[in-house]
Design a protein around this motif. Sequence first.
Motif, PDB file in Angstrom:
ATOM      1  N   GLY A  27      16.230 -32.286  37.722  1.00 17.47           N
ATOM      2  CA  GLY A  27      17.052 -32.279  38.917  1.00 17.47           C
ATOM      3  C   GLY A  27      16.519 -33.184  40.011  1.00 17.47           C
ATOM      4  O   GLY A  27      15.506 -33.877  39.841  1.00 17.47           O
ATOM      5  N   GLY A  30      21.235 -30.175  40.061  1.00 13.13           N
ATOM      6  CA  GLY A  30      20.724 -29.893  38.727  1.00 13.13           C
ATOM      7  C   GLY A  30      19.301 -29.377  38.675  1.00 13.13           C
ATOM      8  O   GLY A  30      18.589 -29.632  37.699  1.00 13.13           O
ATOM      9  N   ALA A  89      15.353 -21.385  38.290  1.00 11.82           N
ATOM     10  CA  ALA A  89      16.434 -22.279  38.697  1.00 11.82           C
ATOM     11  C   ALA A  89      17.041 -22.837  37.424  1.00 11.82           C
ATOM     12  O   ALA A  89      16.332 -23.415  36.601  1.00 11.82           O
ATOM     13  CB  ALA A  89      15.927 -23.401  39.596  1.00 11.82           C
ATOM     14  N   ASP A  90      18.349 -22.644  37.303  1.00  7.81           N
ATOM     15  CA  ASP A  90      19.012 -23.013  36.050  1.00  7.81           C
ATOM     16  C   ASP A  90      20.242 -23.869  36.342  1.00  7.81           C
ATOM     17  O   ASP A  90      21.371 -23.489  36.075  1.00  7.81           O
ATOM     18  CB  ASP A  90      19.399 -21.741  35.288  1.00  7.81           C
ATOM     19  N   GLY A  91      19.988 -25.040  36.951  1.00  7.68           N
ATOM     20  CA  GLY A  91      21.074 -25.945  37.279  1.00  7.68           C
ATOM     21  C   GLY A  91      21.628 -25.733  38.677  1.00  7.68           C
ATOM     22  O   GLY A  91      22.846 -25.683  38.872  1.00  7.68           O
ATOM     23  N   ALA A 141      11.477 -23.085  34.999  1.00  9.19           N
ATOM     24  CA  ALA A 141      11.294 -21.800  34.326  1.00  9.19           C
ATOM     25  C   ALA A 141       9.818 -21.448  34.311  1.00  9.19           C
ATOM     26  O   ALA A 141       8.948 -22.326  34.222  1.00  9.19           O
ATOM     27  CB  ALA A 141      11.845 -21.854  32.907  1.00  9.19           C
ATOM     28  N   LYS A 187      14.067 -18.050  33.963  1.00  5.36           N
ATOM     29  CA  LYS A 187      14.681 -19.228  34.572  1.00  5.36           C
ATOM     30  C   LYS A 187      14.876 -18.966  36.059  1.00  5.36           C
ATOM     31  O   LYS A 187      15.803 -18.277  36.473  1.00  5.36           O
ATOM     32  CB  LYS A 187      16.018 -19.536  33.902  1.00  5.36           C
ATOM     33  N   LYS A 212      16.179 -27.354  37.848  1.00  2.00           N
ATOM     34  CA  LYS A 212      15.801 -26.421  36.798  1.00  2.00           C
ATOM     35  C   LYS A 212      14.291 -26.218  36.819  1.00  2.00           C
ATOM     36  O   LYS A 212      13.522 -27.178  36.936  1.00  2.00           O
ATOM     37  CB  LYS A 212      16.219 -26.933  35.420  1.00  2.00           C
ATOM     38  N   PRO A 224      10.438 -29.188  40.367  1.00  2.00           N
ATOM     39  CA  PRO A 224      11.328 -28.737  39.295  1.00  2.00           C
ATOM     40  C   PRO A 224      11.109 -29.525  38.015  1.00  2.00           C
ATOM     41  O   PRO A 224      10.631 -30.663  38.034  1.00  2.00           O
ATOM     42  CB  PRO A 224      12.728 -28.985  39.877  1.00  2.00           C
ATOM     43  N   GLY A 249      18.749 -17.464  38.745  1.00  2.00           N
ATOM     44  CA  GLY A 249      18.532 -18.905  38.856  1.00  2.00           C
ATOM     45  C   GLY A 249      19.787 -19.722  39.062  1.00  2.00           C
ATOM     46  O   GLY A 249      19.733 -20.960  39.020  1.00  2.00           O
ATOM     47  N   ARG A 250      20.908 -19.068  39.305  1.00  2.00           N
ATOM     48  CA  ARG A 250      22.162 -19.780  39.537  1.00  2.00           C
ATOM     49  C   ARG A 250      22.788 -19.341  40.853  1.00  2.00           C
ATOM     50  O   ARG A 250      22.453 -18.283  41.388  1.00  2.00           O
ATOM     51  CB  ARG A 250      23.155 -19.512  38.394  1.00  2.00           C
TER      52      ARG A 250
END
Length: 256
Positions: free
Chosen positions: A59, A9, A20-22, A13, A18, A11, A56, A222-223
């Motif tokens: 997460g 998880g 890292a987005d999850g 920004a 973003k 994240k 982050p 970011g995914r």
Amino acid sequence: MTVLLSARGLKIAFGGLKAADGIDLDVMQGEFLAIIGPNGAGKTTFINMTTGYLRPQAGSITYDGRPILGMKPRRIVKEGIARSFQLPQLFTEHTVLENAALAIAARDGPWSPLAPLLRGGIRAEAEELLDRFGLLPLAGRRADALNEGARKLADIAMAVALRPRLLLMDEPTSGVASSEKMAVVETLARVLRQSKVTAVFVEHDMDVVARFADRVAVWGQGRIMALGPPDEVLNDPAVRRDVIGIIPAEDGHAAA
């Protein structure tokens, strides 16, 4: 296989971007995991979060079953995680041997510049390390006199001197001449596998990825867009179109 590093998880920004987005990702012990994706996809951000240079906003990250978020980079190194940067972090006014010795001295504890650096045990270990990387003939050369391939090897040798179990490399072939790339990565792969070091590396050269990665993770906005063996991931139509830049033609043949 055993999970060595686990991210869940993640994240973060920067303004509206973003990075890292999850992110959910497990790194398996002993594997070579390649991270690919366009510029700005969040690949280096993941390395920075894992090594303590960024925290982050949400997460968790565990290493060998222990949480490492919030640890300083030096503490994370002590835990067994090392990294190399896109631009080699060498002491350019020192020789290759002195650079290796400085890394060994830093690993072993505080070192005073008043103490001889190339004393017996450190010198012997530094020479053995350089020999493994094929750099011993360059031991007496200043770091700023090396070509880019040798600079990359020397930089990663300094990271290996820290005796990590996990090494994260940010574009290990960036700036290296095309004629040298495979030889550089072959050396890295041989040394790291012999040393039983798990490796995560960000890479833009798909030939390098296909030849040396056990798994490939594809970053996008970011995914993680795709994750799996190189032959599967690199032949995924969406990856070929959006990351590699090969557009499938209507007759089934790829067009650049």
